[in-house]
Write an enzyme that holds these catalytic residues in place. Sequence first.
Site, PDB file in Angstrom:
ATOM      1  N   LEU A 176      45.107  29.804  36.099  1.00  0.00           N
ATOM      2  CA  LEU A 176      46.269  30.092  35.250  1.00  0.00           C
ATOM      3  C   LEU A 176      46.804  31.481  35.553  1.00  0.00           C
ATOM      4  O   LEU A 176      46.056  32.391  35.897  1.00  0.00           O
ATOM      5  CB  LEU A 176      45.912  29.976  33.765  1.00  0.00           C
ATOM      6  CG  LEU A 176      44.972  30.991  33.108  1.00  0.00           C
ATOM      7  CD1 LEU A 176      45.651  32.282  32.725  1.00  0.00           C
ATOM      8  CD2 LEU A 176      44.352  30.370  31.884  1.00  0.00           C
ATOM      9  N   ALA A 177      48.111  31.625  35.442  1.00  0.00           N
ATOM     10  CA  ALA A 177      48.718  32.948  35.554  1.00  0.00           C
ATOM     11  C   ALA A 177      49.116  33.375  34.156  1.00  0.00           C
ATOM     12  O   ALA A 177      49.548  32.551  33.341  1.00  0.00           O
ATOM     13  CB  ALA A 177      49.936  32.886  36.474  1.00  0.00           C
ATOM     14  N   ASN A 233      43.799  33.918  45.423  1.00  0.00           N
ATOM     15  CA  ASN A 233      44.382  35.167  44.925  1.00  0.00           C
ATOM     16  C   ASN A 233      44.720  36.127  46.068  1.00  0.00           C
ATOM     17  O   ASN A 233      45.738  36.816  46.026  1.00  0.00           O
ATOM     18  CB  ASN A 233      43.442  35.832  43.917  1.00  0.00           C
ATOM     19  CG  ASN A 233      43.631  35.241  42.531  1.00  0.00           C
ATOM     20  OD1 ASN A 233      44.630  34.566  42.258  1.00  0.00           O
ATOM     21  ND2 ASN A 233      42.688  35.463  41.643  1.00  0.00           N
ATOM     22  N   CYS A 285      43.281  40.319  38.368  1.00  0.00           N
ATOM     23  CA  CYS A 285      42.619  39.534  39.421  1.00  0.00           C
ATOM     24  C   CYS A 285      42.860  39.988  40.852  1.00  0.00           C
ATOM     25  O   CYS A 285      41.913  40.096  41.636  1.00  0.00           O
ATOM     26  CB  CYS A 285      43.049  38.077  39.312  1.00  0.00           C
ATOM     27  SG  CYS A 285      42.239  37.243  37.956  1.00  0.00           S
TER      28      CYS A 285
HETATM   29  C1  UDX Z   1      47.111  35.595  39.276  1.00  0.00           C
HETATM   30  C2  UDX Z   1      47.203  34.213  39.952  1.00  0.00           C
HETATM   31  O1  UDX Z   1      48.592  33.848  40.083  1.00  0.00           O
HETATM   32  C3  UDX Z   1      46.448  33.170  39.116  1.00  0.00           C
HETATM   33  O2  UDX Z   1      46.445  31.924  39.798  1.00  0.00           O
HETATM   34  C4  UDX Z   1      45.024  33.647  38.899  1.00  0.00           C
HETATM   35  O3  UDX Z   1      44.325  32.737  38.056  1.00  0.00           O
HETATM   36  C5  UDX Z   1      45.000  35.024  38.276  1.00  0.00           C
HETATM   37  O4  UDX Z   1      45.755  35.939  39.074  1.00  0.00           O
HETATM   38  P1  UDX Z   1      48.348  36.757  37.235  1.00  0.00           P
HETATM   39  O5  UDX Z   1      47.605  37.985  37.648  1.00  0.00           O
HETATM   40  O6  UDX Z   1      48.337  36.362  35.801  1.00  0.00           O
HETATM   41  O7  UDX Z   1      47.792  35.493  38.043  1.00  0.00           O
HETATM   42  O8  UDX Z   1      49.886  36.934  37.630  1.00  0.00           O
HETATM   43  P2  UDX Z   1      50.814  36.559  38.875  1.00  0.00           P
HETATM   44  O9  UDX Z   1      51.959  35.765  38.373  1.00  0.00           O
HETATM   45  O10 UDX Z   1      50.063  35.998  40.002  1.00  0.00           O
HETATM   46  O11 UDX Z   1      51.401  37.983  39.282  1.00  0.00           O
HETATM   47  C6  UDX Z   1      50.574  39.016  39.789  1.00  0.00           C
HETATM   48  C7  UDX Z   1      51.388  40.248  40.100  1.00  0.00           C
HETATM   49  O12 UDX Z   1      52.239  40.029  41.217  1.00  0.00           O
HETATM   50  C8  UDX Z   1      52.313  40.696  38.958  1.00  0.00           C
HETATM   51  O13 UDX Z   1      52.275  42.094  38.852  1.00  0.00           O
HETATM   52  C9  UDX Z   1      53.681  40.197  39.381  1.00  0.00           C
HETATM   53  O14 UDX Z   1      54.730  40.944  38.826  1.00  0.00           O
HETATM   54  C10 UDX Z   1      53.581  40.388  40.890  1.00  0.00           C
HETATM   55  N1  UDX Z   1      54.512  39.507  41.643  1.00  0.00           N
HETATM   56  C11 UDX Z   1      54.341  38.155  41.622  1.00  0.00           C
HETATM   57  C12 UDX Z   1      55.549  40.073  42.380  1.00  0.00           C
HETATM   58  O15 UDX Z   1      55.715  41.304  42.416  1.00  0.00           O
HETATM   59  N2  UDX Z   1      56.376  39.241  43.089  1.00  0.00           N
HETATM   60  C13 UDX Z   1      56.250  37.883  43.092  1.00  0.00           C
HETATM   61  O16 UDX Z   1      57.041  37.205  43.751  1.00  0.00           O
HETATM   62  C14 UDX Z   1      55.190  37.321  42.332  1.00  0.00           C
END
Ligand code: UDX
Length: 471
Positions: A176-177, A233, A285
Amino acid sequence: MKENKFKVKTICCIGAGYVGGPTMAVIASKCPNIKIYVVDLNDERIARWNSNDLSDLPVFEPGLDKIVSQCRDKNLFFSTDVNNSIKEADMIFLSVNTPTKAKGIGAGQASDLKWIEASARQVAEFAEGKTIVVEKSTLPVRTAETIKQILSSSRKNSNEEQHNQEFSVLSNPEFLAEGTAIKDLQNPDRILIGGEDESSIEALAEIYQNWIKDEKIIRTNLWSSELSKLTANAFLAQRVSSINSIAALCEATGANVNEVSNAIGRDSRIGNKFLKAGPGFGGSCFKKDILNLIYLCKFYGLQEVADYWEGVLKINTWTQNRISKAIVQKLFGTVSGKKIAILGFAFKADTNDTRESSAISICSNLIEEGANLWIYDPKVNPKQIELDLNIQSSCKESISSWNTSDSIIEAAIDSDAIVVLTDWEQFKYVNWEEVSSVMRSPSWLIDTRNIVNHENAISSGLRVWRIGIDN
Ligand code: UDX
Ligand code: ADP
């Protein structure tokens, strides 16, 4: 489908955090016949999960409050009574925190498994009968082995016969995100179950089959499951670092990162997700899991592979520093004594989580340069901001300071610049004319997420810098 003999009636989830809370709430809502105890040592956290004020739940996730109100005290219970909940359960999820080790061997890279170990020991002491132990937290590869050893050593204890213990360990990583947790849990791309004992794997699969088609359930061995989570991840973080590196090149060459993202994302082999340039990835993560991967590679003598993944982290830190430098440079080379409004402190939209948020390092850099920050975030608790900035900032004595604001306009009054750090929906619809009228001129809008209505901002007299577009 084969009928599995072992039926799970009671679940205990150790750890009522961002993973344990929402995951168990969704399982409870989909499996009304299973009784679920979510337990935690932190009594304040449990009290908030039990609060009548649903806006005070310790985790903010769209849709979570509704599910909690439907299931709580029916088949979903939040409690601090860890031992009795373990005793009653036939399946135990370990959802405790596993941060990067701060000291000792592997400090700064390996995960600190002391909470996992402590909870496994508790399970070993209090479980009765056949118990399936499920790793839910992201863990280094082969942690299941450690858990198995702890559980099996307890069987040598004198209480063995009395409790008739039998353990099976599964890995069931959570993908999950945050911000979309409920949606992700209700409709996941896949469910991954790693294990050795078929009956236990099927017992867990049966729970998910209540709302997820069996073809989405992947069964692997334990180590593949653990490594797949780290790898997923690492790949996602790599995409973010890749587009952030290209954003800098776009600024230097006059290209537009949104146009580049769109053009490459149309290639079905690349795909259009996770291609948004930003201030660097945050969250609990990505960094931790890549550090784990690096540690693992070094342990197995794969230095080149470790260096490859280290590059993803280096670009992330570089991106954060590049943004603070750009802000200083735009404000005539100094931010000392200047008021800067910060919009967003969470690591992404729709969450109150600030772990590893790029806002922490960017704000700390600006504070160190002497800026006076006014921080507005719709969901992050000011106490959390205080905690994050006091840990990071080493310059309490300097003339700089920071405050939190209740509104964008309050943060903006007399400011020289507004910096958008989190992609909250509401930042797309700011009335820049109104905001610009209370700022000090010449006033800047720095958009590190490319979400603001820049045309409205420019026509309101603001100077605008957007990541990967303007230089
Ligand atoms: C992540 C994984 O997506 C998820 O599958 C795992 O279980 C936990 O780690 P999360 O950390 O909740 O989830 O958020 P995510 O949506 O992956 O974003 C991570 C970071 O990357 C955020 O700071 C987000 O702003 C950044 N991001 C994401 C970007 O800068 N650009 C993007 O295109 C996508
Ligand atoms: P995640 O994002 O992985 O869910 P969190 O830090 O949000 O991580 O949540 C982990 C929770 O686990 C914390 O609330 C912490 O108090 C709890 N915890 C850690 N060790 C134990 C333990 N031995 N028994 C019960 N709860 C624990």
